[in-house]
Design an enzyme around this catalytic site. Structure first.
Site, mmCIF file in Angstrom:
data_model
loop_
_atom_site.group_PDB
_atom_site.id
_atom_site.type_symbol
_atom_site.label_atom_id
_atom_site.label_comp_id
_atom_site.label_asym_id
_atom_site.label_seq_id
_atom_site.Cartn_x
_atom_site.Cartn_y
_atom_site.Cartn_z
ATOM 1 N N ASP A 232 0.855 -1.193 0.000
ATOM 2 C CA ASP A 232 0.000 0.000 0.000
ATOM 3 C C ASP A 232 0.887 1.238 0.000
ATOM 4 O O ASP A 232 0.928 2.005 0.951
ATOM 5 C CB ASP A 232 -0.923 -0.026 1.225
ATOM 6 C CG ASP A 232 -2.069 0.970 1.108
ATOM 7 O OD1 ASP A 232 -2.092 1.731 0.129
ATOM 8 O OD2 ASP A 232 -2.928 0.990 1.998
ATOM 9 N N GLU B 265 1.501 4.747 -0.985
ATOM 10 C CA GLU B 265 0.707 5.920 -1.369
ATOM 11 C C GLU B 265 1.593 7.171 -1.349
ATOM 12 O O GLU B 265 1.801 7.752 -0.298
ATOM 13 C CB GLU B 265 -0.483 6.068 -0.428
ATOM 14 C CG GLU B 265 -1.395 4.840 -0.427
ATOM 15 C CD GLU B 265 -2.663 5.049 0.382
ATOM 16 O OE1 GLU B 265 -3.082 6.207 0.586
ATOM 17 O OE2 GLU B 265 -3.238 4.051 0.800
ATOM 18 N N TYR C 299 -12.673 4.845 -4.598
ATOM 19 C CA TYR C 299 -13.380 5.702 -3.648
ATOM 20 C C TYR C 299 -12.525 6.935 -3.381
ATOM 21 O O TYR C 299 -11.423 7.067 -3.941
ATOM 22 C CB TYR C 299 -13.704 4.961 -2.349
ATOM 23 C CG TYR C 299 -12.618 4.076 -1.792
ATOM 24 C CD1 TYR C 299 -11.541 4.600 -1.083
ATOM 25 C CD2 TYR C 299 -12.677 2.700 -1.952
ATOM 26 C CE1 TYR C 299 -10.557 3.790 -0.555
ATOM 27 C CE2 TYR C 299 -11.695 1.869 -1.435
ATOM 28 C CZ TYR C 299 -10.631 2.418 -0.731
ATOM 29 O OH TYR C 299 -9.656 1.599 -0.215
#
Length: 476
Positions: A204, A206, A281
């Site tokens: 993950d 980011e 999202y």
């Protein structure tokens, strides 16, 4: 009957939009799924802080409604003094030291014994091990990074030596289960303490090339280095699996829309993954210009980013397919939280109106003042909407945005006693996910033969598990 028909129409719209974008693309064969890997995925994150914030424990996870848990988070780390790469647990206490003195919050009703030097796992890790024993088909991954812990990814991916040592540390800590000892309880941690708990690793980062929640040393080279890092994870996981006779999962949380190819060599990066968890999202957040849907299913020309045809779930799926990601590697992300907008205009029940969120607090759990209320808060705490997501309460009315395929709530005079500035009663719009909107994703996933769905995150669902329940038909 009417509701079912409208859902089918929405799914058909999404499918049509996807197929229109895909028209120039020749048919692609999906690569085979590795043995002992879920053919269809219903995955949800479980955060280690859930035991503090909501008092949501591993025992509360509805394990019959999903087949993958992503545990958030492990921490990629680099010692700036020595240059040593490592992979660490985020919160040793919650992760593997917390003692459950009674059986009340345990999976099997059995309390811990901190005096037993042979018990090396406590806390969430111990309960996850018990949950897996009760549900043998359940997989658990450790997710690395996240918005606030991606600090060192760029540096760790920058050279072959750092990639190798970082990946080796992650495998040592989480796959081999060699946890730090020396704390309390005296037996907690140690060599092999968590062996067999984690079935793989979820990346993950980011985000490559971009400063997010405190990243350092970001570089344009990150985009290719991310691919090299995924290749190194795949190589070492496979090598370790030769000895254990097991295929270890490698997945990643990847951005939606056109930003996916800005940050990643999407096709090349995905080659090394079992599947891509696409974060469809946060298309709109309270730092934007208008009170807009958090996650759009299909395009809405009124949306602030409507010019980008990928700025919705169907468009993002089409974009991934167009850029060489096979359908059976695409896992569609859904949020179990909403976006709250205060002091909106009253036109269109607050939707796409200007707003002012001054006085809210992103760190609080109280539904009236957080910009991102969970579905649990909307349903079980505030009573703003029923568990089915269709009947408003506490002065709110539920509406359906048929273009975006999303629900929203509006109260022209909502009480917010926790606000720190201005009047405590203001017009309020809340964009949220409901079983109906998530059911649309379920139909799209089936229609396009995608791999499945992923949710952030499981503790934010209602007490009756209605959101994850809308994804469960994928498993049957």
């Amino acid at each position: 009957m009417r509701r079912s028909r409208r859902l089918s129409v929405s799914a058909a719209v999404a499918l049509g939009a996807s197929m229109a974008l895909l028209a120039p693309l020749p048919a692609q064969a999906s690569p085979p799924t590795a043995p002992d890997v879920p053919g269809t995925v219903v995955s949800a994150y479980f955060a280690d802080w859930d035991v503090y914030s909501r008092g949501y424990f591993v025992k509360d996870i509805p394990a019959t409604k999903l087949n993958v848990i992503q545990y958030a988070f492990g921490v990629p780390d680099l010692d700036p003094t020595t240059g040593a790469a490592s992979c660490k647990v985020l919160d040793p206490w919650a992760d593997y030291q917390q003692v459950y003195w009674t059986g009340e919050n345990t999976v099997d009703g059995v309390a811990d014994n901190p005096d037993d030097l042979d018990q090396h796992l406590f806390g969430n890790f111990n309960q996850l091990r018990k949950l897996k024993a009760a549900h043998p088909n359940l997989k658990v991954e450790i997710s690395l990074g996240g918005w606030t812990k991606s600090t060192w990814f760029s540096s760790l991916a920058a050279t072959p030596q750092l990639r190798q040592s970082f990946v080796a540390s992650c495998i040592d800590t989480f796959i081999k289960g060699n946890l730090p000892g020396g704390g309390w309880p005296a037996g907690a941690g140690g060599p092999g303490a968590a062996a067999g708990l984690f079935d793989g690793i979820d990346l993950d980062w980011e985000y490559p090339t971009q400063v997010a929640g405190g990243n350092v040393d970001v570089s344009p080279a990150d985009r290719h280095n991310a691919t090299l890092l995924a290749a190194e994870f795949r190589r070492q996981l496979d090598a370790y699996g030769v000895g254990t006779g097991k295929h270890y999962l490698l997945t990643a949380a990847l951005p939606a829309a056109t930003s996916s190819t800005t940050y990643y060599e999407l096709k090349e990066f995905s080659r090394y993954l079992d599947w891509d968890n696409v974060m469809t999202y946060d298309f709109n957040v309270p730092s934007g210009p208008k009170a807009s849907p958090n996650t759009l299913f299909t395009p809405d020309p009124r949306d602030p980013n409507a010019a980008n045809l990928t700025w919705n779930t169907a468009g993002t799926v089409a974009y991934y397919l167009l850029h060489g990601v096979p359908a059976n590697k695409i896992v569609v992300g859904v949020p179990f939280y909403g976006q709250q907008y205060l002091r909106t205009g009253t036109a269109n029940h607050g939707l796409y109106q200007a707003f002012d969120n001054a006085g809210t607090d992103s760190d609080v759990l109280t539904v009236d003042v957080t910009p991102q209320p969970s579905y649990h808060a909307l349903v079980d705490e505030g009573g703003y909407v029923d568990a089915a997501g269709v009947t408003g309460g506490a002065g709110y009315t539920a509406y359906w945005n048929r273009l975006a395929g999303e629900p929203y709530l509006f109260n022209p005079a909502a009480a917010h006693p926790g606000l720190t500035t201005g009047p405590a009663t203001v017009p309020t719009m809340i964009a949220y996910s409901s079983p109906r909107s998530i059911g649309e994703r379920t139909k799209l996933i089936k229609a396009l033969h995608l791999r499945g769905a992923m949710a952030w995150e499981i503790s934010q669902d209602s007490n009756s598990h209605t959101l994850i329940g809308a994804l469960t038909p994928l498993l049957g």
